[in-house]
Structure formats: structure tokens, C-alpha cells
Write a protein that holds these residues in place. Structure first.
Motif, mmCIF file in Angstrom:
data_model
loop_
_atom_site.group_PDB
_atom_site.id
_atom_site.type_symbol
_atom_site.label_atom_id
_atom_site.label_comp_id
_atom_site.label_asym_id
_atom_site.label_seq_id
_atom_site.Cartn_x
_atom_site.Cartn_y
_atom_site.Cartn_z
ATOM 1 N N UNK A 190 1.313 -36.375 4.342
ATOM 2 C CA UNK A 190 0.995 -37.788 4.518
ATOM 3 C C UNK A 190 -0.165 -37.940 5.504
ATOM 4 N N UNK A 191 -0.983 -38.952 5.261
ATOM 5 C CA UNK A 191 -2.127 -39.206 6.129
ATOM 6 C C UNK A 191 -2.174 -40.700 6.407
ATOM 7 N N UNK A 192 -1.690 -41.071 7.572
ATOM 8 C CA UNK A 192 -1.643 -42.477 7.954
ATOM 9 C C UNK A 192 -2.759 -42.795 8.929
ATOM 10 N N UNK A 193 -3.439 -43.912 8.669
ATOM 11 C CA UNK A 193 -4.451 -44.438 9.578
ATOM 12 C C UNK A 193 -3.942 -45.767 10.130
ATOM 13 N N UNK A 194 -3.895 -45.873 11.449
ATOM 14 C CA UNK A 194 -3.547 -47.136 12.099
ATOM 15 C C UNK A 194 -4.813 -47.748 12.665
ATOM 16 N N UNK A 195 -4.988 -49.021 12.432
ATOM 17 C CA UNK A 195 -6.154 -49.748 12.931
ATOM 18 C C UNK A 195 -5.680 -50.997 13.649
ATOM 19 N N UNK A 196 -5.962 -51.079 14.944
ATOM 20 C CA UNK A 196 -5.597 -52.241 15.743
ATOM 21 C C UNK A 196 -6.857 -53.001 16.124
ATOM 22 N N UNK A 197 -6.796 -54.312 15.984
ATOM 23 C CA UNK A 197 -7.871 -55.180 16.426
ATOM 24 C C UNK A 197 -7.674 -55.526 17.900
ATOM 25 N N UNK A 198 -8.718 -56.013 18.564
ATOM 26 C CA UNK A 198 -8.545 -56.438 19.954
ATOM 27 C C UNK A 198 -7.484 -57.524 20.046
ATOM 28 N N UNK A 199 -6.614 -57.487 21.052
ATOM 29 C CA UNK A 199 -5.602 -58.540 21.197
ATOM 30 C C UNK A 199 -6.247 -59.867 21.538
ATOM 31 N N UNK A 200 -5.660 -60.956 21.021
ATOM 32 C CA UNK A 200 -6.169 -62.301 21.281
ATOM 33 C C UNK A 200 -5.173 -63.029 22.172
ATOM 34 N N UNK A 259 -3.101 -52.953 11.060
ATOM 35 C CA UNK A 259 -2.627 -52.519 9.744
ATOM 36 C C UNK A 259 -2.464 -51.005 9.739
ATOM 37 N N UNK A 260 -1.664 -50.530 8.799
ATOM 38 C CA UNK A 260 -1.450 -49.101 8.550
ATOM 39 C C UNK A 260 -1.788 -48.810 7.100
ATOM 40 N N UNK A 261 -2.501 -47.695 6.863
ATOM 41 C CA UNK A 261 -2.864 -47.284 5.504
ATOM 42 C C UNK A 261 -2.471 -45.830 5.285
ATOM 43 N N UNK A 262 -1.832 -45.561 4.148
ATOM 44 C CA UNK A 262 -1.530 -44.185 3.761
ATOM 45 C C UNK A 262 -2.591 -43.760 2.754
ATOM 46 N N UNK A 263 -3.381 -42.732 3.097
ATOM 47 C CA UNK A 263 -4.595 -42.416 2.342
ATOM 48 C C UNK A 263 -4.576 -41.064 1.641
ATOM 49 N N UNK A 264 -3.514 -40.308 1.752
ATOM 50 C CA UNK A 264 -3.541 -38.927 1.257
ATOM 51 C C UNK A 264 -3.758 -38.842 -0.251
ATOM 52 N N UNK A 273 2.663 -39.502 10.351
ATOM 53 C CA UNK A 273 3.702 -40.519 10.191
ATOM 54 C C UNK A 273 3.151 -41.872 10.636
ATOM 55 N N UNK A 274 3.635 -42.966 10.028
ATOM 56 C CA UNK A 274 3.082 -44.282 10.375
ATOM 57 C C UNK A 274 3.352 -44.682 11.818
ATOM 58 N N UNK A 275 4.522 -44.378 12.338
ATOM 59 C CA UNK A 275 4.842 -44.786 13.706
ATOM 60 C C UNK A 275 4.012 -44.012 14.721
ATOM 61 N N UNK A 276 3.781 -42.738 14.451
ATOM 62 C CA UNK A 276 2.937 -41.948 15.347
ATOM 63 C C UNK A 276 1.514 -42.496 15.364
ATOM 64 N N UNK A 277 0.995 -42.837 14.196
ATOM 65 C CA UNK A 277 -0.359 -43.393 14.127
ATOM 66 C C UNK A 277 -0.452 -44.696 14.909
ATOM 67 N N UNK A 278 0.564 -45.553 14.785
ATOM 68 C CA UNK A 278 0.543 -46.829 15.496
ATOM 69 C C UNK A 278 0.638 -46.614 17.006
ATOM 70 N N UNK A 279 1.504 -45.714 17.450
ATOM 71 C CA UNK A 279 1.635 -45.451 18.891
ATOM 72 C C UNK A 279 0.338 -44.895 19.466
ATOM 73 N N UNK A 280 -0.301 -43.995 18.742
ATOM 74 C CA UNK A 280 -1.548 -43.404 19.226
ATOM 75 C C UNK A 280 -2.666 -44.448 19.266
ATOM 76 N N UNK A 281 -2.709 -45.330 18.266
ATOM 77 C CA UNK A 281 -3.728 -46.389 18.267
ATOM 78 C C UNK A 281 -3.498 -47.361 19.419
ATOM 79 N N UNK A 282 -2.259 -47.663 19.712
ATOM 80 C CA UNK A 282 -1.956 -48.554 20.845
ATOM 81 C C UNK A 282 -2.385 -47.900 22.160
#
Length: 260
Positions: A1-11, A45-50, A89-98
Motif C-alpha cells: 500500500x502507498x498512502x499519501x497524506x496531504x494537509x492544508x494550512x490550518x484556518x 485528504x488521504x490517497x492510496x496510489x499503489x 498505512x493511512x494513519x501513519x501517513x496522516x500522523x507524519x503529515x501532522x
């Protein structure tokens, strides 16, 4: 699996327009992969790209198109930077992006883990404040000298859930999902049947250049939705509002379907 997490600047404070922004970019991103979901953190957002890398010419080309498009969609006047991470994993990607967000390390800096071992190594160094699921027990963890996820992983597993309090089982489950030990099912976005979005101005304007500039992100989103469905645009309607009463409509008709 290849998950990409992308976070925008907080508003801060969040507005209705900003609260829907991650839904909008999620709909636009469906043109790259059918597996797009929203992050648990706001504005991401999270994207699975594999399974779609070959279609887009590899990860680098796909990532470049994704970043370029996301910059165009961001609301006018908002900071144009993104926080990215890649993990199995999606949760790992989100934690690392945060964590990237908390450190102020936007793209082109990316936290990347290509396999579960690399992911565990990076996750073990994450501070407690980078993991939202640990907010409920952060005070307790700090009181016993735990500053990062690695410290939690070193604690004896039996009884740990109880020591973490009422949310202990959920916290441990989230950690196991991030590490890839248990499944982490996510609800994916479904393509919209019709595209309808708006752009608000802080003050009334009759400037053609400002109106044209404001329409560009909306058109970019619309074309992304068309590509998701493999459809073409033949008609577009722009509605200009001023207050509750004044309203003008501009319709655009094309001779043949287009995605450009």
C-alpha cells in the motif's frame, strides 16, 4: 500500500468555506485514484496510489500533478503551502503529515516511509503532540516521562490500556493501525453527480479581472470532476450574487465536450 497524506494550512477561526475545502479537494483528487478519503484532522485528504502509478507515469509525475492542482484549488488569499507524508498505512501517513505541519516543514519537504519498518522507525520518533489520538492521555504520559510514540511502544503491553484510561483500548488500536498490525478501513469519497461550488468575496466587487481570477480554481475543480467520470463539459453556468436580491447569470456553451 502507498498512502499519501496531504494537509492544508490550518484556518483559524474556521469558516464554512474552509470547512468544505477538504471535501472539495477530495472530489478533485478522485481523478487520480478511486481511493480518496478525508483525514481525521481538519483540512486534509488521504490517497492510496499503489494501483494507479503506472497509469500516471510513476509516483514522481503523479505527485507533481497532485501538488500543482492542489495549489490551484486553495482558496484565494490563503497560504499556498502543503504538508505531505508518504507511508504504507493511512494513519501513519496522516500522523507524519501532522508532524510536518507542527514543525512548519511544507512541501517540497516530505516525510517518507516506503515500508512498514521505515514507517515504524519514523513513527517511534513522533512527539505526543503530533498524534491527535494521544491528546486524551497526554498529561499522564508526560507524567511518567513519555515524550514520543517510541516510549509508549517500550511499555509492557499488558495493563497499558487500563493505565491509559477510558480511551486506552481505542488509543492502542489506533497505534496498531498506524504500525500496520491491524486493518484500518476508511470510507472513501464518492464522485458528485453535479458540480456546484462558490467563491465568496470579502467586499463587493465589479472588477472583471478579480472575477476571472476567482473563477479559475472553480473551473480547475470542475475539470477534475469531469476527468474522474471521463466526461466532457458542454455547458457551464456562473451565478453572480450581491446580497440576497441581486443576481446575474452567465451561461457558457461549447460546441463539443471539452476537459480543457
Amino acid at each position: 500500500m502507498l498512502w499519501i497524506a496531504c494537509l492544508l494550512p490550518p484556518h483559524s477561526p474556521p469558516s464554512a468555506q474552509h470547512s468544505s475545502l477538504n471535501e472539495r479537494i477530495g472530489q478533485w483528487a478522485l481523478q487520480f485514484t478511486p481511493e480518496v478519503c478525508l483525514t481525521q484532522a481538519p483540512h486534509g485528504i488521504l490517497l492510496e496510489l499503489s494501483r494507479c502509478l503506472r497509469l500516471w507515469g510513476g509516483l514522481t509525475r503523479l505527485k507533481d500533478q497532485l501538488i500543482q492542482g492542489l495549489h490551484q484549488i486553495q482558496a484565494t488569499g490563503s497560504p499556498s503551502y502543503l504538508f505531505l507524508a508518504r507511508a504504507p498505512t493511512p494513519r501513519a501517513a496522516e500522523w507524519l503529515a501532522r508532524h510536518q505541519q507542527l514543525r512548519g516543514r511544507p512541501y517540497p519537504d516530505i516525510a517518507e516511509a516506503t515500508n512498514l519498518q521505515e514507517s515504524q522507525d519514523l513513527l517511534s520518533r513522533l512527539p505526543i503532540q503530533a498524534i491527535r489520538e494521544l491528546e486524551c492521555c497526554a498529561s499522564f504520559l508526560r507524567s511518567i516521562g513519555i515524550q514520543n510514540l517510541g516510549g509508549i511502544l517500550k511499555l509492557p503491553r499488558p495493563g497499558l490500556a487500563q493505565r491509559l484510561g477510558r480511551q486506552g483500548p481505542q488509543v492502542l488500536k489506533a497505534i496498531d493501525q498506524a504500525l500496520g498490525y491491524v486493518a484500518d478501513p476508511r470510507a472513501t469519497l464518492q464522485p458528485q453527480e453535479h458540480f456546484l461550488q462558490w467563491q465568496e468575496f470579502t467586499v463587493p466587487t465589479d472588477s472583471c479581472s478579480l472575477l476571472a481570477q476567482a473563477s479559475q480554481p472553480l473551473l480547475h475543480e470542475a475539470l477534475g470532476c469531469l476527468k474522474t467520470k471521463q466526461h466532457g463539459l458542454t455547458q457551464a453556468r456562473f451565478i453572480l450574487r450581491q446580497g440576497r436580491q441581486t443576481r446575474q447569470t452567465l451561461e457558457l456553451h461549447l460546441a463539443q465536450p471539452s476537459q480543457d
